[in-house]
Design an enzyme around this catalytic site. Structure first.
Site, short mmCIF file in Angstrom:
data_model
loop_
_atom_site.label_atom_id
_atom_site.label_comp_id
_atom_site.label_asym_id
_atom_site.label_seq_id
_atom_site.Cartn_x
_atom_site.Cartn_y
_atom_site.Cartn_z
N THR A 129 0.85 -1.19 0.00
CA THR A 129 0.00 0.00 0.00
C THR A 129 0.89 1.24 0.00
OG1 THR A 129 -1.65 -1.14 1.30
CG2 THR A 129 -1.67 1.24 1.44
N GLY B 68 -0.34 -1.76 6.12
CA GLY B 68 -0.26 -3.03 6.85
C GLY B 68 -1.54 -3.81 6.74
N1 GLY Z 1 -3.60 -1.88 4.26
C1 GLY Z 1 -4.05 -2.38 3.05
C2 GLY Z 1 -5.17 -3.31 3.16
O1 GLY Z 1 -5.28 -4.06 4.13
O2 GLY Z 1 -5.97 -3.34 2.27
#
Ligand code: GLY
Length: 306
Positions: free
Chosen positions: A166, A218
Site C-alpha cells: 500500500t 499493513g
Molecule cells: N492496508 C491495506 C489493506 O489491508 O488493504
C-alpha cells in the site's frame, strides 16, 4: 517555510531483491511532492502527485501492479483528507481506474458524499472526466504468477497477511495546511469486495490542521479495529511529538491486536514521525531543514518485533 512531506511504500518483510525498487519508487514520489510544495502548491496537490508516482510504479500494491483478488481481478481502494477543512474523499473496489487517488480527490472536491464504491465510483469517474482503463492494464506478470501459484496450491484457507505495498503520503504546505492520502490493491487473494483500512477515514488516514495527519499501511483488518490513523493523530495532540506518537500508536497496535503494519505522520509544526511493527517499511521524507529527500527501507530489530 515549514514545509514537509513523508511517503510510505508499504510495511512488511520486503524481500531483498525488491528493496532497491521500493526505495527508488518512494524517493521519486517524495521528490515529486516536494517540488509541488517548494513551488508554493497545496499539500493536497503534493499528496496526490506523490501517490500517483507510486500507483504508476509496478513494484507497489497500488494502481498497476496491485495484488489480484480470489477471482484474479484487481480491485483498488484510495482515500484523501484535507486537514484544513476536514473534507475527505474515498473510493473502493474500483477496477477501471489506474489512479484511484485522483478519483478520491475528485470525490473530496466534487461530490456531496465522502465514499463511493464499485460501479458507482467508476460512473462518477466517467462523469467528472477521469479516464477509465481496461482492468487487464492493471495486472502485471509478477502478480498473475503469484495468483496462479496460489490457485494451483488449492487457493483456499483463511487469508493471511503477507505483503502490504500500500502506498501513502502526508504533506504540510507553506500555508500550514496538512493533507493525507493512501492507495492500495488490498491484500493478496482477498475476497472480491473486501475493503481494508486504506480508504477509511480515521483507520487508514486522518488529517486535521490543528493536531496532525497520519497514514497507515499493513494488515487492514487489524488497522480498522484499532482506528489507527486517528489514534496516531490523537497521540500527537496528547504528546506534542510526532515520532513518539507514531511509536506509542504502533506499540498499542501490537499489544492490542498483534498488529502488523506501519504509520507515517506529520505534526502541525512540521515534525515527521515513522513507526512500524513489521520487519521493514519503505519510506521517504524531507523537511525544510533537509538538503535532500531521504529514502530507505526502515528496519525493526528482531528484538523489537517480539
Ligand atoms: N492496508 C491495506 C489493506 O489491508 O488493504
Amino acid at each position: 517555510m515549514n514545509i514537509a512531506i513523508v511517503v510510505h511504500g508499504g510495511a512488511w518483510d520486503i524481500p531483498p531483491e525488491l528493496q532497491a525498487e521500493h526505495v527508488a519508487g518512494c524517493r521519486a514520489a517524495a521528490e515529486t511532492g516536494w517540488a509541488v510544495l517548494t513551488a508554493g502548491g497545496p499539500a493536497l496537490d503534493a499528496v496526490e502527485t506523490a501517490i500517483r508516482v507510486m500507483e504508476n510504479h509496478p513494484v507497489f500494491d497500488a494502481g498497476r501492479g496491485s495484488h489480484l483478488n480470489r477471482d484474479g481481478e484487481v480491485e483498488l481502494d484510495a482515500g484523501m483528507m484535507d486537514g484544513r477543512t476536514l473534507m475527505a474523499g474515498a473510493v473502493a473496489a474500483v477496477r477501471r481506474v489506474a489512479n484511484p487517488i485522483s478519483l478520491a480527490r475528485r470525490v473530496l472536491h466534487d461530490s456531496p458524499h465522502v465514499f463511493l464504491v464499485g460501479a458507482g465510483a467508476e460512473a462518477f469517474a466517467a462523469a467528472v472526466g477521469l479516464p477509465l482503463c481496461d482492468p487487464d492494464d492493471l495486472i502485471v506478470e509478477r502478480e498473475r504468477g503469484l495468483w496462479q501459484a496460489r490457485r494451483a496450491a488449492g487457493g483456499e484457507g483463511r487469508p493471511a497477511f503477507g505483503s502490504a505495498d500500500t502506498v501513502g503520503a502526508v504533506a504540510l504546505d507553506a500555508a500550514g495546511n496538512l493533507a493525507v492520502g493512501n492507495s492500495t490493491g488490498g491484500t493478496f487473494f482477498k475476497h472480491p469486495g473486501r475493503v481494508g483500512d486504506t480508504p477509511l477515514i480515521g483507520c487508514g488516514l486522518y488529517a486535521d490542521n490543528t493536531v496532525g495527519a497520519a497514514a497507515c499501511t499493513g494488515w487492514g483488518e487489524q488497522i480498522m479495529k484499532t482506528v489507527l490513523a486517528k489514534t496516531v493523530v490523537d497521540q500527537i495532540a496528547l504528546l506534542g511529538d510526532a515520532d513518539v506518537a507514531a511509536e506509542v500508536a504502533i506499540s498499542y497496535f501490537k499489544r492490542r491486536v498483534g498488529g502488523l503494519g506501519g504509520v507515517i505522520c506529520i505534526s502541525p509544526a512540521g515534525q515527521i514521525g515513522l513507526a512500524h511493527s513489521t520487519p521493514h517499511m519503505a519510506h521517504a521524507y524531507r523537511t525544510a531543514e533537509m538538503p535532500a529527500v531521504v529514502a530507505a527501507i526502515r528496519r525493526v530489530s528482531r528484538k523489537e518485533e517480539q
